[in-house]
Design an enzyme around this catalytic site. Structure first.
Site, PDB file in Angstrom:
ATOM      1  N   ARG A   1     -99.396 -74.640 -38.761  1.00  0.00           N
ATOM      2  CA  ARG A   1    -100.520 -73.749 -39.083  1.00  0.00           C
ATOM      3  C   ARG A   1    -100.071 -72.300 -38.914  1.00  0.00           C
ATOM      4  O   ARG A   1    -100.392 -71.424 -39.710  1.00  0.00           O
ATOM      5  CB  ARG A   1    -101.747 -74.055 -38.198  1.00  0.00           C
ATOM      6  CG  ARG A   1    -102.828 -73.012 -38.351  1.00  0.00           C
ATOM      7  CD  ARG A   1    -104.233 -73.438 -37.926  1.00  0.00           C
ATOM      8  NE  ARG A   1    -104.299 -74.343 -36.799  1.00  0.00           N
ATOM      9  CZ  ARG A   1    -104.085 -74.017 -35.521  1.00  0.00           C
ATOM     10  NH1 ARG A   1    -103.786 -72.772 -35.182  1.00  0.00           N
ATOM     11  NH2 ARG A   1    -104.168 -74.926 -34.570  1.00  0.00           N
TER      12      ARG A   1
ATOM     13  N   TYR B   1    -116.211 -62.763 -59.239  1.00  0.00           N
ATOM     14  CA  TYR B   1    -116.175 -64.219 -59.284  1.00  0.00           C
ATOM     15  C   TYR B   1    -117.388 -64.794 -58.541  1.00  0.00           C
ATOM     16  O   TYR B   1    -117.733 -64.312 -57.443  1.00  0.00           O
ATOM     17  CB  TYR B   1    -114.864 -64.679 -58.620  1.00  0.00           C
ATOM     18  CG  TYR B   1    -114.712 -66.165 -58.558  1.00  0.00           C
ATOM     19  CD1 TYR B   1    -114.471 -66.892 -59.709  1.00  0.00           C
ATOM     20  CD2 TYR B   1    -114.808 -66.839 -57.352  1.00  0.00           C
ATOM     21  CE1 TYR B   1    -114.346 -68.270 -59.662  1.00  0.00           C
ATOM     22  CE2 TYR B   1    -114.669 -68.216 -57.294  1.00  0.00           C
ATOM     23  CZ  TYR B   1    -114.441 -68.932 -58.450  1.00  0.00           C
ATOM     24  OH  TYR B   1    -114.317 -70.285 -58.407  1.00  0.00           O
TER      25      TYR B   1
ATOM     26  N   ASP C   1    -109.087 -58.281 -56.311  1.00  0.00           N
ATOM     27  CA  ASP C   1    -108.806 -59.662 -56.707  1.00  0.00           C
ATOM     28  C   ASP C   1    -108.012 -59.580 -58.017  1.00  0.00           C
ATOM     29  O   ASP C   1    -108.546 -59.249 -59.069  1.00  0.00           O
ATOM     30  CB  ASP C   1    -110.139 -60.407 -56.897  1.00  0.00           C
ATOM     31  CG  ASP C   1    -109.943 -61.880 -57.265  1.00  0.00           C
ATOM     32  OD1 ASP C   1    -108.892 -62.220 -57.834  1.00  0.00           O
ATOM     33  OD2 ASP C   1    -110.862 -62.683 -56.995  1.00  0.00           O
TER      34      ASP C   1
ATOM     35  N   LYS D   1    -104.734 -70.272 -60.571  1.00  0.00           N
ATOM     36  CA  LYS D   1    -104.797 -69.864 -61.973  1.00  0.00           C
ATOM     37  C   LYS D   1    -103.396 -69.560 -62.519  1.00  0.00           C
ATOM     38  O   LYS D   1    -102.572 -70.440 -62.539  1.00  0.00           O
ATOM     39  CB  LYS D   1    -105.775 -68.690 -62.106  1.00  0.00           C
ATOM     40  CG  LYS D   1    -107.071 -68.864 -61.278  1.00  0.00           C
ATOM     41  CD  LYS D   1    -107.947 -70.013 -61.757  1.00  0.00           C
ATOM     42  CE  LYS D   1    -109.071 -70.365 -60.782  1.00  0.00           C
ATOM     43  NZ  LYS D   1    -109.984 -69.297 -60.427  1.00  0.00           N
TER      44      LYS D   1
HETATM   45  C1  PLP Z   1    -110.929 -69.068 -59.301  1.00  0.00           C
HETATM   46  C2  PLP Z   1    -111.130 -67.719 -58.770  1.00  0.00           C
HETATM   47  C3  PLP Z   1    -111.341 -67.505 -57.406  1.00  0.00           C
HETATM   48  C4  PLP Z   1    -111.472 -68.630 -56.411  1.00  0.00           C
HETATM   49  O1  PLP Z   1    -110.256 -69.286 -56.248  1.00  0.00           O
HETATM   50  P1  PLP Z   1    -110.133 -70.847 -55.842  1.00  0.00           P
HETATM   51  O2  PLP Z   1    -108.663 -71.076 -55.867  1.00  0.00           O
HETATM   52  O3  PLP Z   1    -110.884 -71.618 -56.883  1.00  0.00           O
HETATM   53  O4  PLP Z   1    -110.748 -70.992 -54.506  1.00  0.00           O
HETATM   54  C5  PLP Z   1    -111.463 -66.188 -56.966  1.00  0.00           C
HETATM   55  N1  PLP Z   1    -111.395 -65.154 -57.824  1.00  0.00           N
HETATM   56  C6  PLP Z   1    -111.209 -65.326 -59.145  1.00  0.00           C
HETATM   57  C7  PLP Z   1    -111.148 -64.143 -60.033  1.00  0.00           C
HETATM   58  C8  PLP Z   1    -111.075 -66.604 -59.670  1.00  0.00           C
HETATM   59  O5  PLP Z   1    -110.903 -66.766 -60.977  1.00  0.00           O
END
Ligand code: PLP
Length: 387
Positions: A50, A102, A174, A199
């Site tokens: 961890r 998001y 983000d 992604k």
């Molecule tokens: C998918 C997404 C998230 C969340 O991520 P997870 O891996 O699904 O927890 C946060 N910000 C954006 C812009 C996203 O597309």
């Protein structure tokens, strides 16, 4: 800062890219929870997974190098990364969020962090004067996405960072939609970058993961403490998958963007299409700002069909492009933000920020563009109103 002048090279050789002990050209999957100690307090750099794991560490060093940050942190999902970063705040603090963030970021603030006395304001970061007027004394951080999902709203990251720092706010970006190959928010003045690595960084729709990169030792110490205390870490196998995905990010993104540009131009001239949102189109909102701060318009497109088109029939008629949540994989995906990704945002807020029930989001894959366009064409045809 990266040891490599070009991001394409850093993607492959950045961080810890080989195994020192054996010369293996890939960092092994250290599938272990704990580490033998040579005596009391005599550790060989690791004590418990961890706290630290060599495969995860290789990924963390890699993302820090790619974003040009001080340190990187890997989590079990993008939301775990965002939750850890928000845990830097305290009761009484307020977070400003750009209006199209998001859905999960909105939800964790609206339904989880509110239990701990952390509040939020939906701010218009695309309008600088309005944004500054929304900063209150209790505001301690701002979360920006640019382009922001699903209307691909562009925010001037450098300008928002400058205004926010004048008011003492922590600037969190983000960068999921752009990746460090297309946009480097820390160089534009941000303090922290977060990613859903699920992604484009992973890129193959086979892993859920999150990353955070901070720009100072002080933030690194705080976030390391939170990561180890709250424990939402990424496992060794998933860390390996992400390192593997990141190696091909540049070639994938080049093809993704080329296809997205063509798909946006195709949709733009289509008589059935009412609106197209894509920052790579010269008449898009924020086109000039995006050109200044990013390499190109990215991959994500949203569009609306004209009144009378049956979007349900459109989704059901697609044969190649899949209807699914998520984005950023090699395959083309579509989604319906109002009932899928942004369903956790109340209907009246959705309406106010322009997420209509007719909005369709396309994550353009790297298939042959002719096949993608042919699939869109036949599905739009089937969705046409009966005359
Ligand atoms: C998918 C997404 C998230 C969340 O991520 P997870 O891996 O699904 O927890 C946060 N910000 C954006 C812009 C996203 O597309």
């Amino acid at each position: 800062m990266s040891r490599y002048e070009h991001t394409e090279t850093a993607l492959i050789h950045g961080g810890i890219s080989t195994d020192e002990r054996t010369g293996a050209v890939n960092v092994p999957i250290y599938q272990t929870s704990t580490y033998q100690q040579d005596g009391l307090g005599k550790m060989r750099g690791y004590e418990y997974s961890r706290t630290g794991n060599p495969t995860r560490e290789a990924l963390e060093k890699l993302i820090a190098e790619l974003e040009g940050g001080y340190a990187g942190f890997a989590f079990g999902s993008g939301m775990a990364a965002i939750t850890a970063v928000l845990s830097l705040l305290q009761s009484g603090d307020r977070v400003l969020i750009s209006s199209n963030v998001y859905g999960g970021t909105f939800r964790v603030l609206d339904k989880v962090f509110d239990h701990f006395g952390i509040t939020y304001t939906i701010a218009d970061t695309a309008d600088l004067a309005k944004y500054e007027s929304q900063i209150t004394d209790d505001a301690k951080a701002v979360i920006i996405e640019s382009p922001a999902n699903p209307l691909m709203t562009v925010t001037d990251i450098a300008a928002v960072a400058e205004i926010s720092h004048r008011h003492g706010l922590l600037v969190i970006v983000d960068n999921t939609f752009m990746t460090p190959y297309l946009q480097k928010p820390l160089a534009l003045g941000a303090d922290i970058v977060v990613h859903s690595a699920t992604k484009y960084l992973g890129g193959h729709s086979d892993v859920v993961a999150g990353l955070a990169v901070v720009n100072s030792e002080e933030l690194a110490q705080k976030l390391a403490f939170i990561q180890n205390s709250t424990g939402g870490v990424l496992g060794p196998f998933d860390s390996f998958l992400l390192i593997r995905g990141i190696k091909t990010l540049a070639v994938r993104m080049d093809r993704h963007v080329e296809n997205a540009q063509k798909a946006a131009e195709y949709l733009k001239q289509h008589p059935a299409v009412k609106t197209v949102y894509y920052p790579g189109l010269p008449d898009a909102q924020g086109y000039a700002i995006n050109r200044k701060q990013a390499k190109n318009g990215g991959v994500m497109i949203s569009f609306e069909l004209h009144e009378g088109y049956d979007i349900n029939r459109f989704f059901e008629s697609l044969q190649l492009i899949m209807l699914a949540e998520s984005l950023g994989g090699v395959e083309s995906l579509v989604c319906h933000p109002a009932t899928m990704t942004h369903a956790s945002i109340p209907a009246e807020i959705r309406k106010k920020v322009g997420i209509t029930d007719g909005l369709i989001r396309l994550s353009t894959g790297i298939e042959n563009i002719a096949d993608i366009l042919a699939d869109l064409e036949q599905a739009i045809g089937k969705a046409a109103p009966n005359v």
